[in-house]
Write a protein that holds these residues in place. Structure first.
Motif, PDB file in Angstrom:
ATOM      1  N   ARG A 176       0.850  -1.191   0.000  1.00  0.00           N
ATOM      2  CA  ARG A 176       0.000   0.000   0.000  1.00  0.00           C
ATOM      3  C   ARG A 176       0.883   1.237   0.000  1.00  0.00           C
ATOM      4  O   ARG A 176       1.764   1.397   0.853  1.00  0.00           O
ATOM      5  N   LEU A 177       0.649   2.106  -0.985  1.00  0.00           N
ATOM      6  CA  LEU A 177       1.474   3.289  -1.185  1.00  0.00           C
ATOM      7  C   LEU A 177       0.639   4.548  -0.989  1.00  0.00           C
ATOM      8  O   LEU A 177      -0.430   4.699  -1.598  1.00  0.00           O
ATOM      9  N   ALA A 178       1.131   5.456  -0.158  1.00  0.00           N
ATOM     10  CA  ALA A 178       0.410   6.704   0.105  1.00  0.00           C
ATOM     11  C   ALA A 178       0.482   7.636  -1.099  1.00  0.00           C
ATOM     12  O   ALA A 178       1.440   7.617  -1.878  1.00  0.00           O
ATOM     13  N   THR A 179      -0.551   8.467  -1.245  1.00  0.00           N
ATOM     14  CA  THR A 179      -0.630   9.460  -2.318  1.00  0.00           C
ATOM     15  C   THR A 179      -1.085  10.794  -1.722  1.00  0.00           C
ATOM     16  O   THR A 179      -1.459  10.876  -0.556  1.00  0.00           O
ATOM     17  N   ASP A 183      -3.724  11.681   1.559  1.00  0.00           N
ATOM     18  CA  ASP A 183      -3.151  12.545   2.605  1.00  0.00           C
ATOM     19  C   ASP A 183      -1.959  11.882   3.287  1.00  0.00           C
ATOM     20  O   ASP A 183      -1.771  11.976   4.498  1.00  0.00           O
ATOM     21  N   GLY A 184      -1.145  11.189   2.480  1.00  0.00           N
ATOM     22  CA  GLY A 184       0.053  10.569   3.026  1.00  0.00           C
ATOM     23  C   GLY A 184      -0.190   9.314   3.833  1.00  0.00           C
ATOM     24  O   GLY A 184       0.718   8.806   4.491  1.00  0.00           O
ATOM     25  N   LYS A 185      -1.413   8.788   3.801  1.00  0.00           N
ATOM     26  CA  LYS A 185      -1.748   7.571   4.567  1.00  0.00           C
ATOM     27  C   LYS A 185      -1.921   6.404   3.600  1.00  0.00           C
ATOM     28  O   LYS A 185      -2.425   6.568   2.493  1.00  0.00           O
ATOM     29  N   ALA A 186      -1.533   5.221   4.058  1.00  0.00           N
ATOM     30  CA  ALA A 186      -1.647   4.023   3.224  1.00  0.00           C
ATOM     31  C   ALA A 186      -3.037   3.417   3.359  1.00  0.00           C
ATOM     32  O   ALA A 186      -3.202   2.245   3.699  1.00  0.00           O
ATOM     33  N   ASN A 187      -4.059   4.219   3.078  1.00  0.00           N
ATOM     34  CA  ASN A 187      -5.455   3.798   3.212  1.00  0.00           C
ATOM     35  C   ASN A 187      -6.101   3.785   1.829  1.00  0.00           C
ATOM     36  O   ASN A 187      -6.275   4.833   1.207  1.00  0.00           O
ATOM     37  N   ALA A 192      -5.054   5.704  -1.495  1.00  0.00           N
ATOM     38  CA  ALA A 192      -3.741   5.077  -1.596  1.00  0.00           C
ATOM     39  C   ALA A 192      -3.758   4.041  -2.719  1.00  0.00           C
ATOM     40  O   ALA A 192      -4.817   3.591  -3.163  1.00  0.00           O
ATOM     41  N   ILE A 193      -2.578   3.667  -3.181  1.00  0.00           N
ATOM     42  CA  ILE A 193      -2.449   2.675  -4.248  1.00  0.00           C
ATOM     43  C   ILE A 193      -2.221   1.303  -3.630  1.00  0.00           C
ATOM     44  O   ILE A 193      -1.434   1.149  -2.687  1.00  0.00           O
ATOM     45  N   GLY A 194      -2.906   0.304  -4.148  1.00  0.00           N
ATOM     46  CA  GLY A 194      -2.672  -1.075  -3.743  1.00  0.00           C
ATOM     47  C   GLY A 194      -1.956  -1.816  -4.863  1.00  0.00           C
ATOM     48  O   GLY A 194      -2.439  -1.842  -5.995  1.00  0.00           O
ATOM     49  N   VAL A 195      -0.798  -2.373  -4.562  1.00  0.00           N
ATOM     50  CA  VAL A 195      -0.025  -3.145  -5.540  1.00  0.00           C
ATOM     51  C   VAL A 195      -0.073  -4.609  -5.138  1.00  0.00           C
ATOM     52  O   VAL A 195       0.439  -4.990  -4.082  1.00  0.00           O
TER      53      VAL A 195
END
Length: 314
Positions: A176-179, A183-187, A192-195
């Motif tokens: 999980r990557l924040a965007t 707001d900078g959270k891995a949600n 957020a991006i899920g790989v």
């Protein structure tokens, strides 16, 4: 992505929420074990006995009168995270990345006075971020610093790895990557991006944001196709050992790869979401059913890891 018929979802083996709740969470999770995972402090203490490392615990604030001692104890701290023990979804977590005179620097770069953190601690103890609003405990942990190879793919926040574990078998995983949107959270619900990750080797499969396919990080501009997670076998074994630690048959295990300490457990979730299926491009159901069909379960975490790598490697 558009509308997908129930028939196609079934064909893909997608697990829906009702079936997850009835057939897996209710059936395999003893409610007596929930306090172990709903309380981050209790989680840290119990998994430590099973050789699952977590971020270093710096201090615990249990009562309002203890907040006055925070200033003295924080004098020697530069980088740390303040968390509610019973918080969920990242709520109530304040990350401090440095000091500037008498002020503390947040991850956003904003400088806040000691009174800001004291007020935050008071809100945590009052249950502002806890499940059901019950009184809570504040924990102060060493700040996790992601390895550079992963950190460059995430906007401000620390990237983490969610592994769904069923009966001690790590059956599916995603990064999980924040965007900016999250707001900078891995949600994932916040953007957020899920790989999706190949369970056999930790290599990226495909990626989604808001349940739609993406090939590049929208803020960092980096292609997501070549992501590889370091120490993958160690992370799978850590996730598998959480079954012995908690007794929960169906859970989400959230891990990070720290630059100094390697893989660390962030938290456990007794009700993990289902978006991991979208990130992997396949459903959980066939994997769960294959575990249920085993005539002889594998008794050690290492045996279970070897089984899933052979059985579910993409």
């Amino acid at each position: 992505m558009g509308w997908i018929s129930p028939f196609k979802l079934n064909r893909l083996g997608m697990l829906n929420m009702n079936r997850r709740n009835v057939d897996y969470i209710s059936r395999y999770n003893n409610r007596a074990s929930y306090p172990l995972v709903d309380n981050k402090l209790r989680t840290k203490l119990v998994v430590e006995e099973y050789d699952v490392p977590t971020p270093k615990l710096l201090q615990v604030v249990r009562q309002q009168h203890e907040i006055s001692r925070f200033k003295t104890r924080a004098d020697g701290l530069n980088c740390f995270a303040v968390k509610p023990a019973k918080g969920s979804g990242g709520k109530g977590i304040t990350v401090i990345t440095g000091r500037e005179g008498d002020h503390f620097l947040k991850a956003s770069g904003a400088a806040v006075p000691l009174s800001y953190l004291e007020r935050h601690l008071s809100n945590i103890l009052a249950g502002l971020y806890s499940l059901g609003g019950s009184p809570d405990v504040a924990i102060v942990e060493d700040l996790v610093e992601s390895i550079p190879g992963l950190a460059r793919y995430s906007f401000q926040g620390v990237p983490d790895i969610r592994i769904v574990v069923f009966q001690g078998y790590p059956v599916m995983a995603m990064l999980r990557l924040a965007t900016k949107a999250s707001d900078g959270k891995a949600n994932l619900h916040q953007g957020a991006i899920g790989v999706g990750l190949n369970i056999a080797n930790g290599h990226g499969l495909n990626a989604v944001q808001f349940n739609r396919p993406v090939t590049h990080h929208p803020d960092m501009g980096l292609a997501l196709e070549n992501i590889v997670i370091e120490d993958w076998d160690k992370m799978l074994a850590m996730a598998a050992r959480c079954y012995e630690a908690t007794g929960l048959g169906y859970m989400g295990v959230d891990l990070v790869v720290d630059a100094k300490h390697g893989p660390l457990l962030l938290e456990l979730n007794a009700r993990p979401g289902l978006a991991i299926q979208m990130a992997n491009g396949c459903g959980l159901l066939p994997r769960l059913q294959s575990i249920e069909a085993l005539r002889r379960p594998h008794f050690t975490p290492d045996e279970r890891v070897k089984f899933v790598k052979d059985a579910f490697g993409a």
